[in-house]
Design an enzyme around this catalytic site. Structure first.
Site, PDB file in Angstrom:
ATOM      1  CD  GLN A  22       6.372 -11.025  11.323  1.00  0.00           C
ATOM      2  OE1 GLN A  22       7.453 -11.102  10.755  1.00  0.00           O
ATOM      3  NE2 GLN A  22       5.736  -9.859  11.437  1.00  0.00           N
TER       4      GLN A  22
ATOM      5  CB  SER B 239      -2.542  -1.476   8.810  1.00  0.00           C
ATOM      6  OG  SER B 239      -2.426  -2.845   9.105  1.00  0.00           O
ATOM      7  CB  SER B 240      -1.082  -5.370   5.083  1.00  0.00           C
ATOM      8  OG  SER B 240       0.027  -4.736   4.512  1.00  0.00           O
TER       9      SER B 240
ATOM     10  CG  HIS C  87      -0.316  -0.204   2.519  1.00  0.00           C
ATOM     11  ND1 HIS C  87       0.604   0.674   3.048  1.00  0.00           N
ATOM     12  CD2 HIS C  87      -0.429  -1.199   3.442  1.00  0.00           C
ATOM     13  CE1 HIS C  87       1.008   0.259   4.232  1.00  0.00           C
ATOM     14  NE2 HIS C  87       0.405  -0.901   4.489  1.00  0.00           N
TER      15      HIS C  87
ATOM     16  N   GLY D 116       8.497   1.576   8.868  1.00  0.00           N
ATOM     17  CA  GLY D 116       7.498   2.602   9.182  1.00  0.00           C
ATOM     18  C   GLY D 116       7.299   2.746  10.688  1.00  0.00           C
TER      19      GLY D 116
ATOM     20  CG  HIS E 282       4.248  -1.651   2.029  1.00  0.00           C
ATOM     21  ND1 HIS E 282       2.964  -2.120   1.903  1.00  0.00           N
ATOM     22  CD2 HIS E 282       4.742  -2.198   3.160  1.00  0.00           C
ATOM     23  CE1 HIS E 282       2.687  -2.920   2.908  1.00  0.00           C
ATOM     24  NE2 HIS E 282       3.740  -2.980   3.698  1.00  0.00           N
TER      25      HIS E 282
HETATM   26  O1  PAF Z   1       6.454  -5.024   9.428  1.00  0.00           O
HETATM   27  C1  PAF Z   1       6.382  -6.059   8.743  1.00  0.00           C
HETATM   28  O2  PAF Z   1       5.713  -6.112   7.704  1.00  0.00           O
HETATM   29  C2  PAF Z   1       7.120  -7.298   9.206  1.00  0.00           C
HETATM   30  O3  PAF Z   1       7.114  -7.419  10.586  1.00  0.00           O
HETATM   31  C3  PAF Z   1       8.558  -7.409   8.645  1.00  0.00           C
HETATM   32  C4  PAF Z   1       9.435  -6.275   9.146  1.00  0.00           C
HETATM   33  C5  PAF Z   1       8.511  -7.400   7.124  1.00  0.00           C
HETATM   34  C6  PAF Z   1       9.198  -8.726   9.105  1.00  0.00           C
HETATM   35  O4  PAF Z   1       8.492  -9.844   8.677  1.00  0.00           O
END
Ligand code: PAF
Length: 277
Positions: free
Chosen positions: A61, A185-186, A34, A147, A37
């Site tokens: 994550q 945000s995605s 978006h 960001g 980015h």
């Molecule tokens: O912020 C994100 O999109 C993710 O946490 C990242 C930094 C790409 C790591 O997977």
């Protein structure tokens, strides 16, 4: 724009570039590209010879499998957007390419822990720093762009770089905000119509709260605010806190203060932060 999926191939290409000591700017993403980015890519283009963007939805994550599986996947549209942003190279590795030994994570960073998101998502940041470290190791960028929306993430990555003595500048970039004032945000692309309406109401309430906090020297009735959120069906609030942006400690001093917030609209977790000075 070159699209590379294999680490070996990427390393071969980068080998010759690194020898020429061209500066590489890196923008790490999990896709669903978006304007936020794209602004990081622009910043990278202004300061580096070559800009690499990665798309990798990092399994380590996520708190649970459902969240991982439902993370928005929009690869075709992402490639179109990245091409028109003139990004030089897209690195698109598989999970096996990044985790050849299985999904192992390293707990490398102990600062800024047990608070904010880390207090609610115990392994999340270890997954983030592990994957970011892997990307830094493969690509060896001069600058990497993050960001401010994910403020704690940015501080932890910066700390990881210091601890591991990695030769990269972690560049923090302003959040790109929607006209309602919230950071892009995605995750928001998964909203239903009803959820979008709740999000708009949330945005209005936060805007008012930030205004009050700024006017009244950081004083506002948080209990009242929480009651108002429950009226718009936001009942799960992970945190709503004022912290110092330098050390992330709770503060009542408006210098460097930010409001940090994490709430749920149904199962979608929204995080954001707002300068109060
Ligand atoms: O912020 C994100 O999109 C993710 O946490 C990242 C930094 C790409 C790591 O997977």
């Amino acid at each position: 724009m070159k699209i590379i999926t294999k680490t070996k191939e990427l390393k071969n290409i980068l080998g010759s570039i690194n020898n020429l000591s061209e500066s590489i700017g890196l923008v790490l993403t999990m896709g669903n590209i978006h304007a936020g980015h794209l602004s990081l890519i622009k910043e990278a283009q202004n300061n580096n010879k070559l800009v690499i963007t990665s798309i990798f939805i990092n399994p380590t994550q996520f708190d649970n499998d459902d969240d991982y599986k439902s993370y928005p996947k929009t690869l075709d549209q992402d490639i179109v957007k990245l091409k028109s942003s003139n990004c030089d190279l897209l690195y698109l590795p598989t999970v096996h390419e990044i985790y050849p030994k299985g999904l192992v994570i390293e707990k490398s960073t102990l600062k800024y822990r047990n608070i904010l998101c880390d207090g609610h998502r115990p392994d999340h940041f270890d997954g983030v720093t592990t994957v970011v470290n892997t990307f830094f190791d493969i690509i060896k960028p001069k600058n990497s762009y993050f960001g401010e929306k994910d403020y704690q993430q940015m501080k932890l990555i910066d700390e990881m770089v210091k601890i591991k003595k990695i030769d990269v500048n972690v560049v923090s970039c302003l959040s790109i905000r929607d006209k309602n004032g919230m950071s892009l945000s995605s995750r928001n692309s998964n909203f239903t119509q009803k959820q979008s309406e709740i999000f708009e109401s949330l945005a209005k309430k936060i805007k008012l709260l930030v205004k009050t906090l700024k006017k009244n020297n950081l004083k506002a009735n948080f209990n009242q605010f929480k009651k108002e959120l429950s009226k718009i069906n936001i009942n799960k609030i992970d945190y709503l806190e004022i912290r110092d942006e330098k050390n992330l400690e709770i503060t009542s001093n408006h210098h460097h203060a930010r409001l940090f917030i994490a709430v749920f609209i149904d199962k979608i977790r929204i995080i954001d932060n707002f300068k109060l000075y």
